[in-house]
Design a protein around this motif. Structure first.
Motif, PDB file in Angstrom:
ATOM      1  N   LYS A  27       0.805   9.867  -4.964  1.00  0.00           N
ATOM      2  CA  LYS A  27       1.336  11.213  -4.693  1.00  0.00           C
ATOM      3  C   LYS A  27       2.003  11.782  -5.940  1.00  0.00           C
ATOM      4  O   LYS A  27       1.793  12.950  -6.295  1.00  0.00           O
ATOM      5  CB  LYS A  27       2.324  11.159  -3.529  1.00  0.00           C
ATOM      6  CG  LYS A  27       2.946  12.498  -3.188  1.00  0.00           C
ATOM      7  CD  LYS A  27       3.907  12.381  -2.014  1.00  0.00           C
ATOM      8  CE  LYS A  27       4.569  13.705  -1.707  1.00  0.00           C
ATOM      9  NZ  LYS A  27       5.507  13.608  -0.551  1.00  0.00           N
ATOM     10  N   SER A  52      -6.368   3.841   4.783  1.00  0.00           N
ATOM     11  CA  SER A  52      -6.920   3.586   3.454  1.00  0.00           C
ATOM     12  C   SER A  52      -8.437   3.443   3.476  1.00  0.00           C
ATOM     13  O   SER A  52      -9.064   3.535   4.502  1.00  0.00           O
ATOM     14  CB  SER A  52      -6.290   2.330   2.866  1.00  0.00           C
ATOM     15  OG  SER A  52      -6.540   1.216   3.679  1.00  0.00           O
ATOM     16  N   TYR A  80       0.533   4.375  -2.572  1.00  0.00           N
ATOM     17  CA  TYR A  80       0.286   5.761  -2.182  1.00  0.00           C
ATOM     18  C   TYR A  80       1.427   6.686  -2.598  1.00  0.00           C
ATOM     19  O   TYR A  80       1.212   7.864  -2.893  1.00  0.00           O
ATOM     20  CB  TYR A  80       0.002   5.853  -0.687  1.00  0.00           C
ATOM     21  CG  TYR A  80      -1.395   5.362  -0.356  1.00  0.00           C
ATOM     22  CD1 TYR A  80      -2.504   6.040  -0.852  1.00  0.00           C
ATOM     23  CD2 TYR A  80      -1.606   4.217   0.398  1.00  0.00           C
ATOM     24  CE1 TYR A  80      -3.794   5.596  -0.601  1.00  0.00           C
ATOM     25  CE2 TYR A  80      -2.885   3.766   0.662  1.00  0.00           C
ATOM     26  CZ  TYR A  80      -3.972   4.454   0.161  1.00  0.00           C
ATOM     27  OH  TYR A  80      -5.244   4.007   0.402  1.00  0.00           O
ATOM     28  N   ARG A 105       0.834  -1.196   0.000  1.00  0.00           N
ATOM     29  CA  ARG A 105       0.000   0.000   0.000  1.00  0.00           C
ATOM     30  C   ARG A 105       0.875   1.254   0.000  1.00  0.00           C
ATOM     31  O   ARG A 105       0.529   2.266  -0.615  1.00  0.00           O
ATOM     32  CB  ARG A 105      -0.915   0.025   1.225  1.00  0.00           C
ATOM     33  CG  ARG A 105      -1.971  -1.066   1.232  1.00  0.00           C
ATOM     34  CD  ARG A 105      -2.960  -0.851   2.346  1.00  0.00           C
ATOM     35  NE  ARG A 105      -3.878  -1.984   2.463  1.00  0.00           N
ATOM     36  CZ  ARG A 105      -5.010  -1.965   3.133  1.00  0.00           C
ATOM     37  NH1 ARG A 105      -5.367  -0.873   3.771  1.00  0.00           N
ATOM     38  NH2 ARG A 105      -5.784  -3.032   3.200  1.00  0.00           N
ATOM     39  N   MET A 119      -1.370  12.140   2.118  1.00  0.00           N
ATOM     40  CA  MET A 119      -0.715  10.886   2.466  1.00  0.00           C
ATOM     41  C   MET A 119      -0.697  10.637   3.980  1.00  0.00           C
ATOM     42  O   MET A 119      -0.470   9.518   4.420  1.00  0.00           O
ATOM     43  CB  MET A 119       0.736  10.879   1.962  1.00  0.00           C
ATOM     44  CG  MET A 119       0.887  10.982   0.453  1.00  0.00           C
ATOM     45  SD  MET A 119       0.019   9.666  -0.442  1.00  0.00           S
ATOM     46  CE  MET A 119      -1.171  10.632  -1.383  1.00  0.00           C
TER      47      MET A 119
END
Length: 224
Positions: A115, A224, A111, A107, A184
């Motif tokens: 970004k 998430s 992410y 994950r 994030m």
């Protein structure tokens, strides 16, 4: 002064066919948040959320914890919906296929890739259906509506990480990279607390999970 509290939705169904649905953990996070406020006698004069399923479910979970009927009214603002992150990563991946996370990626890898895609979107390298300028505009529109609330009122807003990050960036006056950086960090059902008047909006706290940051609950802190 008046105040508003931004809450990111509970954990959704990452990796499932339908992401837009709370997991069991997401429901529990939401109920615990409502219980946290109920135990402290904290109520709200106005409740609003985006119109995604996970926004509504989180709101209803908070209601359960507050012991408010699910039939209680809340306002729905589509402007609070998340941006189309799947379109962003798809377009960014098409532009830079060598950067696409592999099938065994974590994950964190996903992410990080998201970004990069957000920065490419903001910089005009990719063009999903919603432009970055349109994203900025709809968040500014809903922020203005929130700030029309009466003096002394407290408003609860349930939304998504990207929308919350955009709103906070607008309040702080940060560069576009701040949106991606904040996005994030935001935890599921995390609280960001702001105060406002006719002249000013100020950020009091960011990304707190007091209902989870305690013994036997820290394992429920998710992103998430």
């Amino acid at each position: 002064m008046a105040e508003f509290i931004l809450v990111r939705h509970g954990q959704a169904s990452f990796g499932a066919d339908n992401y837009d649905n709370l997991s069991e953990i997401g429901w529990q996070q939401s109920r615990w948040l409502g219980e946290y406020w109920r135990d402290r006698g904290i109520g709200f004069d106005r409740l609003i959320c985006g119109d995604l399923l996970r926004h509504r479910q989180t709101t209803e979970g908070i209601y359960e914890g507050l012991e408010i009927s699910k039939k209680a009214s809340y306002s729905v603002f589509p402007q609070l919906n998340e941006f189309d992150f799947l379109a962003v990563v798809r377009l960014y991946g098409a532009l830079y296929p060598d950067r696409v996370p592999g099938p065994d990626a974590s994950r964190v890898d996903f992410y990080r890739f998201l970004k990069q895609g957000m920065l490419a979107w903001a910089g005009g390298e990719i063009a999903p259906q919603e432009s970055w300028i349109d994203f900025e505009a709809r968040i500014a529109e809903v922020r203005k509506n929130i700030c029309d609330s009466p003096k002394g009122s407290r408003t609860l807003i349930v939304s998504s990480g990207g929308a919350i990050a955009m709103m906070l960036t607008q309040v702080l006056g940060g560069p576009v990279s701040t949106v991606a950086n904040l996005n994030m960090q935001i935890q599921n059902t995390a609280i960001s607390h702001l105060f406002f008047s006719a002249e000013n909006i100020s950020l009091h706290s960011f990304n707190h999970v007091p209902h989870l940051n305690r013994d036997k609950r820290r394992e429920y802190i998710t992103y998430s």
